[in-house]
Design an enzyme around this catalytic site. Structure first.
Site, short mmCIF file in Angstrom:
data_model
loop_
_atom_site.label_atom_id
_atom_site.label_comp_id
_atom_site.label_asym_id
_atom_site.label_seq_id
_atom_site.Cartn_x
_atom_site.Cartn_y
_atom_site.Cartn_z
N ASN A 10 -10.84 0.45 -57.06
CA ASN A 10 -12.29 1.14 -57.13
C ASN A 10 -12.04 2.57 -57.54
O ASN A 10 -10.98 3.33 -57.58
CB ASN A 10 -12.53 1.42 -55.72
CG ASN A 10 -13.08 0.04 -55.04
OD1 ASN A 10 -13.61 -0.80 -55.52
ND2 ASN A 10 -13.06 0.02 -53.50
N LYS A 39 -8.80 -0.88 -51.58
CA LYS A 39 -7.69 -1.49 -50.81
C LYS A 39 -6.65 -1.99 -51.37
O LYS A 39 -5.37 -1.85 -50.90
CB LYS A 39 -8.44 -2.18 -49.58
CG LYS A 39 -9.18 -1.17 -48.71
CD LYS A 39 -9.76 -2.21 -47.61
CE LYS A 39 -10.97 -1.43 -46.89
NZ LYS A 39 -10.70 -0.38 -46.53
N ASN A 180 -6.95 -3.81 -38.04
CA ASN A 180 -7.08 -2.65 -37.08
C ASN A 180 -7.38 -3.21 -35.84
O ASN A 180 -8.05 -4.46 -35.81
CB ASN A 180 -7.79 -1.61 -37.58
CG ASN A 180 -9.12 -1.67 -38.22
OD1 ASN A 180 -9.99 -2.37 -37.56
ND2 ASN A 180 -9.82 -1.07 -39.11
N ASP A 240 -7.63 13.72 -43.96
CA ASP A 240 -8.40 12.57 -44.76
C ASP A 240 -7.60 11.39 -44.31
O ASP A 240 -6.50 11.23 -44.71
CB ASP A 240 -8.29 12.94 -46.17
CG ASP A 240 -8.95 11.61 -46.92
OD1 ASP A 240 -9.80 10.97 -46.40
OD2 ASP A 240 -9.01 11.54 -48.12
N GLY A 245 -4.55 3.22 -43.55
CA GLY A 245 -4.09 1.49 -43.05
C GLY A 245 -3.60 0.99 -44.30
O GLY A 245 -2.45 0.22 -44.04
N ASP A 246 -3.97 1.37 -45.45
CA ASP A 246 -3.38 0.65 -46.74
C ASP A 246 -1.94 1.08 -46.79
O ASP A 246 -1.26 0.18 -47.19
CB ASP A 246 -4.16 0.98 -47.90
CG ASP A 246 -5.64 0.44 -47.84
OD1 ASP A 246 -6.01 -0.38 -47.20
OD2 ASP A 246 -6.45 1.30 -48.69
O1 RIB Z 1 -8.99 1.86 -47.57
C1 RIB Z 1 -9.57 2.95 -48.34
C2 RIB Z 1 -10.40 2.38 -49.42
O2 RIB Z 1 -11.38 1.55 -48.89
C3 RIB Z 1 -10.63 3.26 -50.18
O3 RIB Z 1 -10.00 3.48 -51.49
C4 RIB Z 1 -12.13 2.73 -50.91
O4 RIB Z 1 -11.95 2.49 -52.25
C5 RIB Z 1 -12.34 1.73 -50.01
O5 RIB Z 1 -12.08 0.31 -50.59
#
Ligand code: RIB
Length: 298
Positions: A10, A39, A180, A240, A245-246
């Site tokens: 994204n 993600k 989560n 931020d 989580g990623d």
């Molecule tokens: O987990 C964060 C992501 O969620 C962002 O980078 C955004 O693109 C959404 O997909």
């Protein structure tokens, strides 16, 4: 061992706001940043920075070339990232409030143009020794999971963002869920539950799978072959939370791939996500392995 991440890419439009926009309100933002995100992309970057050999598969539009470059620069193999000539890249509109929290509007774009034919072309190159990670931001996830299971690949699912599409996947073929609390409750069909009860319920529901539940400031908990393992969250000055989580998912998975015991993989993942929330941006905020190893506990 290789990791295939079949996932989203994204363009993140990141707006600084005082508070999240309310119904009927127009709010001026005095800061817009455009970041690489998704993600899928974020998790590939985290996996790679944690030292895993990762292949990213997905689709961008002509406006998303910088995302592929970003992945390459992070050491991710991008030979399975396709470019559509007529569909725009997926994007996210992210509001980042004065507390460092965020809320996101997601537009799927090219992420939702993955077909079974594209999936077959990627999957034919991976086999039983390889691991697969999926999130919920691309099309044909049930099909990709089915193909991976047929090959005997180890399948990780991060059911995020959570919606009814998750229930179209044959969840019995998932080897490890990383999710989560909100996602866990939705999967378990519960309204109220604390972390302890929730992880037990998920483990009962998916007895063949490992479960890793993240609980924000309450840390995280694993349930699976290695019993139940708790991990505290590390304190960070949050600016931020995007991609925290990623980052956790990528670092936990890479740890396991490298043969780390569960506790050590959870510790690495928690430190990495604490570092990620202390920086702005999605992929940009994901720390390197060296930074995680040097992290000083407050
Ligand atoms: O987990 C964060 C992501 O969620 C962002 O980078 C955004 O693109 C959404 O997909």
């Amino acid at each position: 061992m290789r990791v295939l991440n079949f996932g989203s890419l994204n363009i993140d439009y990141f707006y600084k706001v005082d508070h999240f926009v309310q119904k009927g309100e127009t709010q001026a933002s005095d800061m817009l940043n455009v970041y690489a995100g998704g993600k899928g992309l974020n998790q590939s970057v985290a996996l790679s920075r944690a030292g895993a050999e990762v292949y990213h598969a997905g689709m961008i539009g002509v406006d998303g070339t910088f995302l592929k470059e970003m992945l390459k620069d992070a050491g991710v193999n991008t030979e399975y990232v396709e470019k559509s000539q007529n569909i725009r890249t997926g994007h996210a509109i992210i509001q980042n409030d004065s507390m460092g929290d965020n809320c996101i509007i997601l537009y799927g774009g090219a992420n939702q143009a993955i077909t079974r034919e594209i999936a077959d072309n990627v999957m034919k190159n991976f086999n039983s020794g390889d691991w697969l990670i999926l999130q919920n931001e691309i099309s044909e996830i049930p099909y990709i999971a089915e193909k991976a299971a047929e090959k005997g690949m180890k399948i990780f699912l991060n059911p995020s963002p959570m919606n009814d599409k998750i229930f179209e996947i044959n969840l019995d073929c998932i080897d490890c869920f990383i999710l989560n609390e909100g996602e866990g409750k939705a999967l378990a069909g519960l309204q109220q539950s604390d972390g302890d009860a929730l992880i037990k319920q998920l483990r009962e529901q998916f007895p063949h799978a490992e479960i890793v539940l993240t609980l924000g400031e309450n840390g995280s908990v694993y349930a699976g072959k290695d019993g139940i393992v708790w991990q505290d969250a590390y304190r960070a000055d949050a600016v931020d939370t995007t991609a925290a989580g990623d980052t956790f998912t990528g670092y936990f998975m890479a740890g396991r791939l490298h043969g780390m015991p569960v506790k050590e993989a959870l510790t690495m993942a928690s430190k990495a996500s604490a570092l990620a929330v202390s920086k702005k941006g999605a992929a940009l905020s994901i720390p390197t392995r060296k930074e995680v190893l040097e992290f000083e506990v407050k």
